[in-house]
Design an enzyme around this catalytic site. Structure first.
Site, PDB file in Angstrom:
ATOM      1  N   GLU A 182      52.977  67.207 -24.100  1.00  0.00           N
ATOM      2  CA  GLU A 182      54.144  68.068 -23.920  1.00  0.00           C
ATOM      3  C   GLU A 182      55.039  67.475 -22.837  1.00  0.00           C
ATOM      4  O   GLU A 182      54.557  66.884 -21.876  1.00  0.00           O
ATOM      5  CB  GLU A 182      53.719  69.479 -23.524  1.00  0.00           C
TER       6      GLU A 182
ATOM      7  N   SER B 233      56.285  72.209 -24.302  1.00  0.00           N
ATOM      8  CA  SER B 233      55.654  73.446 -23.874  1.00  0.00           C
ATOM      9  C   SER B 233      56.438  74.624 -24.413  1.00  0.00           C
ATOM     10  O   SER B 233      57.653  74.544 -24.637  1.00  0.00           O
ATOM     11  CB  SER B 233      55.620  73.489 -22.346  1.00  0.00           C
TER      12      SER B 233
ATOM     13  N   CYS C 184      43.887  81.252 -16.784  1.00  0.00           N
ATOM     14  CA  CYS C 184      43.861  81.646 -18.199  1.00  0.00           C
ATOM     15  C   CYS C 184      42.468  82.051 -18.655  1.00  0.00           C
ATOM     16  O   CYS C 184      42.315  82.923 -19.518  1.00  0.00           O
ATOM     17  CB  CYS C 184      44.328  80.487 -19.081  1.00  0.00           C
TER      18      CYS C 184
ATOM     19  N   ASP D 117      46.994  73.396 -20.002  1.00  0.00           N
ATOM     20  CA  ASP D 117      48.221  72.609 -20.023  1.00  0.00           C
ATOM     21  C   ASP D 117      48.966  72.621 -18.696  1.00  0.00           C
ATOM     22  O   ASP D 117      49.551  71.614 -18.295  1.00  0.00           O
ATOM     23  CB  ASP D 117      49.147  73.125 -21.129  1.00  0.00           C
TER      24      ASP D 117
ATOM     25  N   CYS E  29      49.733  82.079 -19.024  1.00  0.00           N
ATOM     26  CA  CYS E  29      51.159  82.130 -18.674  1.00  0.00           C
ATOM     27  C   CYS E  29      51.843  83.323 -19.339  1.00  0.00           C
ATOM     28  O   CYS E  29      51.684  83.556 -20.535  1.00  0.00           O
ATOM     29  CB  CYS E  29      51.842  80.839 -19.079  1.00  0.00           C
TER      30      CYS E  29
ATOM     31  N   ASP F 142      46.335  77.683 -23.986  1.00  0.00           N
ATOM     32  CA  ASP F 142      47.116  77.322 -25.170  1.00  0.00           C
ATOM     33  C   ASP F 142      46.315  76.851 -26.373  1.00  0.00           C
ATOM     34  O   ASP F 142      46.369  77.440 -27.446  1.00  0.00           O
ATOM     35  CB  ASP F 142      48.119  76.225 -24.805  1.00  0.00           C
ATOM     36  N   LYS F 143      45.594  75.722 -26.246  1.00  0.00           N
ATOM     37  CA  LYS F 143      44.938  75.122 -27.420  1.00  0.00           C
ATOM     38  C   LYS F 143      43.654  75.852 -27.784  1.00  0.00           C
ATOM     39  O   LYS F 143      43.138  75.685 -28.894  1.00  0.00           O
ATOM     40  CB  LYS F 143      44.635  73.648 -27.168  1.00  0.00           C
TER      41      LYS F 143
END
Length: 574
Positions: A451, A477, A56, A88, A201, A130-131
């Protein structure tokens, strides 16, 4: 714009570059090779979440160089710095996941401190996992200096024996292995091909959901959220963002001019329309909090309830982010929503123009089937639905994109941690029709609101994904599918109703009506509450302890400070 005549008298960087008393400060910049001209230009922080933790983030440093070239071309002075991320996909399914949601706060806090300490005038932030996306946008709104968000881009889909795959297939493969439908050799082959490039992702999981949000909320340049990480066009977006930030500084266009309540409603609408992650119901209230706007889970859910689901994206659909970008990107999704009355077109964006202006020349692509017209949706209800009832008076949320049956009733099967639930699922110690309860996984109780993808993916891999339901005060998730309800509040650690559920209690879920009810009399629950004993804290020191003692409810974004509503002054005005 001519930066040589740029008035720095009202910019933060004047505190470190202007006047004889700042000679010691300027000496540090000469030590790094800056010229006199560069020192007296506006300073732009170029923040990245680059690291070697996951694909990522691995391309962000390279993209930052293009941003810096753009800033320099517009006669600004870029200053690059990094912050953390917790990925994640690697943190999932073990105690490391307790660090995921708290990392959002550390990202926002660390960017704030870097910007404050060095008095930068603007911010271009690049994020991949993600975060890190909401964390970066939160810091922009908190600081309120001119800012542009850039997504690092999604990963390309893998190919396994002739069919496209994502990391979601691997999580579900674990469940398939447990029932004998995949061999170790199959999994070994799949894991080597599922993630073939840099990027986050690829399906509409949390990273791509929040990337879509970045355009809809107005903090990102049009089309920039959709291009996969390996595509060379990413450098063009980055270069343009570097140039454009100087224009925003000159015009004093700030994030809180852009992130209004209407913009937040636009963001919630694209989440629903794209079948995005339920995590958006945490992150949008947190971003709103940084602007001093009240916008909680129920506000998010209200927008989602009336927005059609139109993008056929995984995990509930057929396509990934690359496919939507090639079909027309986030703008084609937004254009059809705008045309049919689901977006506010008058919201300002980082282009200096409104949403409607940005979309005015976007043409519908009739040769694609990734995004439906908003008047011909996949379903009339948005991809994410809010729930409320006796089991969750403070609300809960479920992703319905791709679900056939929106009602479920069954007996509770209770677990006090994800590990307990995963062990039971792996051993098939549950029954068809059960409502699996995973509690003490909320923001405070987890701590960190983990998650539950490992458990939900195992259920799906066993072929039981649509035969049981799952409720948690933790999170899911964006890759989760099935009747999986998260964010149930108040959480168990606060003696919310989810803490009082016992095995065999009947539970009713209705995503059509927005209901989550525990079929137990109030006097029985009151008696159980008297007997309830708060479990001892699982973490007694360090950042996770600090987070557990500061974090608020999921309903309002699981935030850790009072927000803009309480501030007496803003960094941008120092």
């Amino acid at each position: 714009m001519d930066a040589k005549t740029f008035d720095k008298s009202h910019l933060p960087s004047r505190h470190v570059t202007e006047g004889v008393h700042r000679a010691p400060h300027r000496s540090y910049y000469y030590a790094m090779g800056l010229t006199r001209e560069q020192i007296h230009q506006p300073f732009v922080g170029v923040a990245t979440c680059w690291n070697e933790a996951a694909p990522c983030n691995i391309a962000l440093m390279r993209q930052a160089q293009a941003v810096k070239q753009g800033v320099a071309a517009a006669e600004g002075t870029p200053r690059e710095f990094c912050t953390i991320t917790v990925t994640d996909g690697i943190a999932m399914g073990h105690q490391g996941m307790k660090a995921s949601l708290p990392s959002r706060e550390v990202i926002a806090d660390s960017i704030e401190l870097t910007m404050r300490g060095h008095c930068y005038d603007g911010l271009v932030g690049l994020a991949g996992c993600d975060k890190s996306l909401p964390g970066m946008m939160m810091s922009m709104c908190r600081l309120n200096v001119p800012s542009i968000f850039i997504y690092g881009g999604s990963i390309l889909p893998g190919s396994f024996r002739g069919r496209p795959v994502t990391v979601q297939d691997l999580f579900e493969a674990v469940g398939q292995y447990s029932v004998g439908n995949m061999s170790l050799e199959d999994i070994d082959e799949l894991e080597q091909v599922a993630c073939p490039s840099a990027g986050a992702c690829g399906a509409q999981f949390t990273a791509n959901t929040m990337a879509t949000v970045s355009e809809a909320i107005g903090l990102a340049l049009p089309y920039s959220a959709g291009a996969p990480a390996p595509y060379e066009i990413r450098d063009q977006f980055c270069m343009t963002a570097g140039q454009k930030i100087m224009d925003l500084i000159a015009r004093n266009i700030r994030p809180r001019d852009i992130v209004t309540r209407k913009a937040l409603e636009n963001a919630a609408a694209v989440v629903a329309a794209s079948g995005g992650s339920t995590n958006a119901a945490l992150h949008l209230p947190a971003i709103a909090h940084e602007c001093g706007i009240e916008f909680d889970l129920f506000d998010v859910a209200e927008v989602m309830k009336k927005t059609p689901y139109i993008a056929d994206l995984k995990p509930g659909g057929r396509y990934v982010a690359k496919d939507m970008f090639e079909a027309g990107g986030v703008p084609i999704l937004m254009k059809t929503l705008l045309e049919h009355g689901y977006l506010h077109g008058d919201c300002l964006t980082v282009t200096g123009r409104t949403i409607a202006d940005n979309l005015s020349k976007v043409a519908w692509n009739p040769d694609q089937d990734v995004v439906r017209s908003a008047d011909s949706p996949l379903s009339p209800t948005g991809g994410v639905v809010g729930l409320r009832g006796s089991l969750a008076p403070d609300g809960a949320i479920v992703k319905v994109a791709g679900m056939a049956d929106l009602k479920f009733r069954g007996p509770a099967r209770c677990f006090d941690s994800e590990e307990e639930a995963f062990a039971a699922v792996s051993a098939k110690k549950y029954e068809e029709g059960d409502v699996i309860i995973i509690r003490y996984e909320g923001p405070k109780g987890g701590p960190g609101m983990r998650e539950m993808l490992s458990t939900t993916a195992a259920l799906y891999g066993q072929g039981m994904g649509d035969k049981v339901a799952l409720i948690t005060d933790g999170r899911f998730s964006g890759a989760t599918r099935g009747f999986c309800v998260g964010h149930a509040g108040p959480e168990a650690a606060l003696c919310g109703p989810i803490a009082l559920v016992r095995d065999g209690d009947m539970i009713t879920l209705d995503a059509d009506e927005g209901i989550i009810d525990l079929e137990v009399d109030e006097d029985v629950l009151a008696a159980r509450a008297k007997d309830w004993v708060e479990p001892p804290a699982s973490v007694q020191s360090g950042y996770i302890w600090k987070y557990a003692n500061e974090v608020g409810a999921a309903r309002t974004g699981a935030v850790t400070h009072p927000g803009a509503a309480a501030e007496k002054s803003c960094y941008a005005d120092i």
